[in-house]
Design a protein around this motif. Structure first.
Motif, PDB file in Angstrom:
ATOM      1  N   MET A   1       0.470  -0.864   0.020  1.00  0.00           N
ATOM      2  CA  MET A   1       0.007   0.304   0.026  1.00  0.00           C
ATOM      3  C   MET A   1       0.805   1.103  -0.115  1.00  0.00           C
ATOM      4  O   MET A   1       1.654   1.045   0.752  1.00  0.00           O
ATOM      5  CB  MET A   1      -0.956   0.506   1.229  1.00  0.00           C
ATOM      6  CG  MET A   1      -1.816  -1.454   1.349  1.00  0.00           C
ATOM      7  SD  MET A   1      -3.110  -0.515   2.039  1.00  0.00           S
ATOM      8  CE  MET A   1      -3.994   1.102   2.106  1.00  0.00           C
ATOM      9  N   ARG A   2       0.285   2.329  -0.638  1.00  0.00           N
ATOM     10  CA  ARG A   2       1.370   3.823  -0.770  1.00  0.00           C
ATOM     11  C   ARG A   2       2.717   3.848  -1.874  1.00  0.00           C
ATOM     12  O   ARG A   2       2.595   4.460  -1.414  1.00  0.00           O
ATOM     13  CB  ARG A   2       1.159   4.111   0.324  1.00  0.00           C
ATOM     14  CG  ARG A   2      -0.268   4.671   0.926  1.00  0.00           C
ATOM     15  CD  ARG A   2      -0.531   5.353   2.180  1.00  0.00           C
ATOM     16  NE  ARG A   2      -0.094   5.027   3.222  1.00  0.00           N
ATOM     17  CZ  ARG A   2      -0.583   4.124   4.235  1.00  0.00           C
ATOM     18  NH1 ARG A   2      -2.228   4.453   4.272  1.00  0.00           N
ATOM     19  NH2 ARG A   2      -0.408   3.367   5.223  1.00  0.00           N
ATOM     20  N   CYS A   3       2.964   2.523  -1.991  1.00  0.00           N
ATOM     21  CA  CYS A   3       4.419   2.502  -2.962  1.00  0.00           C
ATOM     22  C   CYS A   3       4.356   2.408  -4.640  1.00  0.00           C
ATOM     23  O   CYS A   3       3.165   1.821  -4.826  1.00  0.00           O
ATOM     24  CB  CYS A   3       5.156   0.983  -2.915  1.00  0.00           C
ATOM     25  SG  CYS A   3       6.867   1.063  -3.209  1.00  0.00           S
ATOM     26  N   THR A   4       4.451   3.529  -4.890  1.00  0.00           N
ATOM     27  CA  THR A   4       4.207   3.785  -6.408  1.00  0.00           C
ATOM     28  C   THR A   4       5.950   2.986  -6.834  1.00  0.00           C
ATOM     29  O   THR A   4       6.279   3.359  -8.238  1.00  0.00           O
ATOM     30  CB  THR A   4       3.645   4.688  -6.822  1.00  0.00           C
ATOM     31  OG1 THR A   4       5.248   5.942  -6.024  1.00  0.00           O
ATOM     32  CG2 THR A   4       3.148   5.597  -5.625  1.00  0.00           C
ATOM     33  N   ASP A   5       6.380   2.741  -6.440  1.00  0.00           N
ATOM     34  CA  ASP A   5       7.884   2.195  -7.341  1.00  0.00           C
ATOM     35  C   ASP A   5       7.700   0.548  -8.325  1.00  0.00           C
ATOM     36  O   ASP A   5       7.005   0.639  -7.847  1.00  0.00           O
ATOM     37  CB  ASP A   5       8.822   1.263  -5.638  1.00  0.00           C
ATOM     38  CG  ASP A   5       9.071   2.881  -5.285  1.00  0.00           C
ATOM     39  OD1 ASP A   5       9.468   3.445  -5.499  1.00  0.00           O
ATOM     40  OD2 ASP A   5      10.470   2.454  -4.409  1.00  0.00           O
ATOM     41  N   GLU A   6       8.414   0.896  -9.110  1.00  0.00           N
ATOM     42  CA  GLU A   6       8.943  -0.422  -9.527  1.00  0.00           C
ATOM     43  C   GLU A   6       8.529  -1.956  -9.163  1.00  0.00           C
ATOM     44  O   GLU A   6       9.347  -2.060  -8.161  1.00  0.00           O
ATOM     45  CB  GLU A   6       9.261  -0.365 -10.793  1.00  0.00           C
ATOM     46  CG  GLU A   6       9.773  -1.151 -12.202  1.00  0.00           C
ATOM     47  CD  GLU A   6      10.515  -0.671 -13.523  1.00  0.00           C
ATOM     48  OE1 GLU A   6      10.400  -1.489 -14.308  1.00  0.00           O
ATOM     49  OE2 GLU A   6      11.063  -0.007 -13.343  1.00  0.00           O
ATOM     50  N   ALA A   7       7.951  -3.058  -9.244  1.00  0.00           N
ATOM     51  CA  ALA A   7       8.044  -3.727  -9.245  1.00  0.00           C
ATOM     52  C   ALA A   7       9.190  -4.583  -9.338  1.00  0.00           C
ATOM     53  O   ALA A   7       9.647  -4.261 -10.801  1.00  0.00           O
ATOM     54  CB  ALA A   7       6.992  -4.920  -9.508  1.00  0.00           C
ATOM     55  N   VAL A   8      10.469  -5.438  -8.588  1.00  0.00           N
ATOM     56  CA  VAL A   8      11.406  -5.849  -9.144  1.00  0.00           C
ATOM     57  C   VAL A   8      11.452  -7.057  -8.572  1.00  0.00           C
ATOM     58  O   VAL A   8      11.896  -8.217  -9.794  1.00  0.00           O
ATOM     59  CB  VAL A   8      12.598  -5.214  -9.666  1.00  0.00           C
ATOM     60  CG1 VAL A   8      13.041  -4.043  -9.832  1.00  0.00           C
ATOM     61  CG2 VAL A   8      12.965  -5.034  -7.400  1.00  0.00           C
ATOM     62  N   ALA A   9      10.419  -7.925  -8.148  1.00  0.00           N
ATOM     63  CA  ALA A   9      11.134  -9.003  -6.956  1.00  0.00           C
ATOM     64  C   ALA A   9       9.014  -9.650  -7.297  1.00  0.00           C
ATOM     65  O   ALA A   9       8.214  -8.484  -7.560  1.00  0.00           O
ATOM     66  CB  ALA A   9      10.999  -9.137  -6.301  1.00  0.00           C
ATOM     67  N   THR A  10       9.199 -11.204  -7.523  1.00  0.00           N
ATOM     68  CA  THR A  10       8.101 -11.914  -7.581  1.00  0.00           C
ATOM     69  C   THR A  10       7.601 -12.826  -6.060  1.00  0.00           C
ATOM     70  O   THR A  10       8.659 -13.538  -6.529  1.00  0.00           O
ATOM     71  CB  THR A  10       7.210 -12.512  -8.460  1.00  0.00           C
ATOM     72  OG1 THR A  10       6.897 -11.355  -9.514  1.00  0.00           O
ATOM     73  CG2 THR A  10       5.938 -12.917  -8.570  1.00  0.00           C
ATOM     74  N   VAL A  11       6.706 -12.973  -5.263  1.00  0.00           N
ATOM     75  CA  VAL A  11       6.533 -13.839  -4.274  1.00  0.00           C
ATOM     76  C   VAL A  11       5.247 -13.946  -3.836  1.00  0.00           C
ATOM     77  O   VAL A  11       4.613 -13.484  -4.839  1.00  0.00           O
ATOM     78  CB  VAL A  11       6.724 -12.126  -2.987  1.00  0.00           C
ATOM     79  CG1 VAL A  11       6.407 -13.175  -1.711  1.00  0.00           C
ATOM     80  CG2 VAL A  11       7.349 -11.752  -3.042  1.00  0.00           C
TER      81      VAL A  11
END
Length: 73
Positions: free
Chosen positions: A10-20
């Motif tokens: 929530m509230r993070c707008t950074d680019e995703a680099v990992a999948t969990v």
């Protein structure tokens, strides 16, 4: 045109680099490289949130991401 995927926190707008993903049977949280296509059963995260991820009590984290190449001087 390919859109940028963002972190699921929530509230993070950074680019995703990992999948969990979660393995309930093994009680393992698995962190991997970002999968090519979004998957509703997995969670995409930015590097900061993936690094700070803490598993539930009694679970462990298995980081399967490819190592980041280092620059040579």
């Amino acid at each position: 045109m390919r859109s940028v995927r963002v972190c699921a926190k929530m509230r993070c707008t950074d680019e995703a680099v990992a999948t969990v993903g979660l393995s309930y049977e093994r009680r393992v949280v698995v962190i991997g490289d970002l999968v090519p296509e979004p998957n509703p059963n997995l969670v995409d995260m930015c590097s900061q949130h993936a690094e700070r991820l803490r598993p539930p009590v009694g679970w462990r984290v298995l980081d399967e991401r490819a190592p980041v190449p280092t620059a040579y001087p």
